[in-house]
Design a protein around this motif. Structure first.
Motif, PDB file in Angstrom:
ATOM      1  N   ASN A  94      24.715 -29.615 -38.584  1.00  0.00           N
ATOM      2  CA  ASN A  94      25.341 -31.136 -38.733  1.00  0.00           C
ATOM      3  C   ASN A  94      24.659 -31.252 -40.028  1.00  0.00           C
ATOM      4  O   ASN A  94      23.789 -32.511 -40.463  1.00  0.00           O
ATOM      5  CB  ASN A  94      23.961 -31.763 -37.364  1.00  0.00           C
ATOM      6  N   GLY A  95      25.759 -30.912 -40.862  1.00  0.00           N
ATOM      7  CA  GLY A  95      26.422 -31.350 -42.057  1.00  0.00           C
ATOM      8  C   GLY A  95      25.047 -29.973 -43.200  1.00  0.00           C
ATOM      9  O   GLY A  95      25.576 -30.445 -44.523  1.00  0.00           O
ATOM     10  N   THR A 141      30.944 -29.362 -41.069  1.00  0.00           N
ATOM     11  CA  THR A 141      30.042 -30.173 -39.740  1.00  0.00           C
ATOM     12  C   THR A 141      28.570 -29.462 -39.033  1.00  0.00           C
ATOM     13  O   THR A 141      27.993 -28.832 -39.396  1.00  0.00           O
ATOM     14  CB  THR A 141      30.307 -30.753 -39.212  1.00  0.00           C
ATOM     15  N   PHE A 142      29.848 -28.113 -39.259  1.00  0.00           N
ATOM     16  CA  PHE A 142      28.888 -26.790 -38.435  1.00  0.00           C
ATOM     17  C   PHE A 142      29.742 -25.290 -39.365  1.00  0.00           C
ATOM     18  O   PHE A 142      30.962 -25.367 -38.628  1.00  0.00           O
ATOM     19  CB  PHE A 142      29.084 -26.613 -36.755  1.00  0.00           C
ATOM     20  N   ALA A 143      28.977 -23.923 -38.917  1.00  0.00           N
ATOM     21  CA  ALA A 143      29.907 -23.448 -39.479  1.00  0.00           C
ATOM     22  C   ALA A 143      29.169 -22.116 -39.066  1.00  0.00           C
ATOM     23  O   ALA A 143      27.590 -21.914 -39.444  1.00  0.00           O
ATOM     24  CB  ALA A 143      30.293 -23.007 -41.097  1.00  0.00           C
ATOM     25  N   THR A 144      28.872 -20.713 -38.891  1.00  0.00           N
ATOM     26  CA  THR A 144      28.174 -19.712 -38.998  1.00  0.00           C
ATOM     27  C   THR A 144      29.682 -18.361 -39.380  1.00  0.00           C
ATOM     28  O   THR A 144      30.370 -18.637 -39.391  1.00  0.00           O
ATOM     29  CB  THR A 144      28.488 -19.627 -37.218  1.00  0.00           C
ATOM     30  N   GLN A 145      28.855 -17.928 -40.255  1.00  0.00           N
ATOM     31  CA  GLN A 145      29.702 -16.766 -40.919  1.00  0.00           C
ATOM     32  C   GLN A 145      28.765 -15.116 -39.839  1.00  0.00           C
ATOM     33  O   GLN A 145      28.366 -15.081 -38.637  1.00  0.00           O
ATOM     34  CB  GLN A 145      28.926 -16.500 -42.405  1.00  0.00           C
ATOM     35  N   SER A 146      30.125 -14.406 -39.005  1.00  0.00           N
ATOM     36  CA  SER A 146      30.235 -13.384 -38.870  1.00  0.00           C
ATOM     37  C   SER A 146      30.954 -11.844 -39.655  1.00  0.00           C
ATOM     38  O   SER A 146      31.919 -12.476 -40.607  1.00  0.00           O
ATOM     39  CB  SER A 146      30.292 -13.385 -37.386  1.00  0.00           C
TER      40      SER A 146
END
Length: 244
Positions: A94-95, A141-146
């Motif tokens: 959510n930012g 707005t949404f992010a994920t590192q992998s």
């Protein structure tokens, strides 16, 4: 009136699913593949509930959404995490940035650089190689590192070995070049990185794709009557729709 009723019936029969899920076969293995249009659907990431505790399971996310008349049309574990469920690398919900970018090699499969970031923005979603993400600085707005990256600008990760015997049930995400198409995939059998990468490059036609996991890979896809159980998860990606 009869004509109007027929039109309504046809519309209800042809109404598109929020997520289009199906099983396909590639190189002797079966994969569950779910495609999403980010311009039309509400893609979110979930990690902690209102009490600050990890959701851990798809059912916990679904229960939280139910209070707002919403439900999960799809969900998947989305990135590596520590024993306390905290994300290993960048995590934005959510930012709000919960965890910052890990710019270089990290623990586990993060060490197989380049790794990458799945970023959901305004009506689009992209997989970026981490250095490219830092150079571009896109708004997420949404992010994920992998990690590792599976496909980078149409090419497989350089460290993948065609006949590798390292096989696991694996899951990941790929995106189109313009960010208008997102495809999630999970293998039903143990596969190696090379075969999983070619699924995204050659079959799903996504020029950029990111590996999520290979030890806790799970899928929630009501459309194909599947909702995997298991030990608690860290970050979860899901598509949210109205319950009725």
């Amino acid at each position: 009136m009869v004509l109007a009723a027929l039109v309504l019936l046809l519309l209800s029969l042809t109404k598109a699913h929020a997520v289009d899920c199906k099983d396909i076969t590639h190189k002797g293995a079966t994969y569950s593949v779910c495609e999403v249009d980010p311009a039309q659907e509400d893609i979110r990431l979930f990690l902690y509930d209102k009490e600050g505790l990890p959701y851990g399971h798809f059912s916990a996310v679904d229960s939280a959404l139910e209070a707002d008349g919403k439900t999960l049309a799809f969900a998947m574990n989305a990135g590596m995490y520590h024993a306390d469920r905290a994300p290993v690398g960048l995590y934005v919900e959510n930012g709000t940035e919960v965890m910052n970018v890990v710019p270089g090699p990290g623990p586990g499969n993060f060490g197989m650089v380049p790794n990458g970031i799945f970023c959901v923005g305004d009506g689009s979603a992209q997989v970026y190689e981490t250095e490219d993400f830092q150079d571009r600085g896109p708004a997420c707005t949404f992010a994920t590192q992998s990690g590792p990256m599976l496909v980078i600008a149409g090419k497989l990760h350089p460290r993948f070995i065609k006949d590798s015997t390292s096989r696991h049930v694996r899951n990941g995400v790929g995106t189109s070049a313009d960010g208008s198409r997102v495809v999630f995939a999970i293998s039903r059998q143990a596969v190696n990185f090379h075969d999983f990468g070619t699924l995204f490059r050659d079959i799903l036609k996504t020029p950029n794709a990111l590996y999520f996991d290979g030890s806790v890979s799970r899928l929630h896809a009501p459309q194909i009557n599947r909702s995997d159980l298991g030990r608690q998860l860290g970050p979860i990606v899901g598509v949210v729709t109205d319950k009725n």
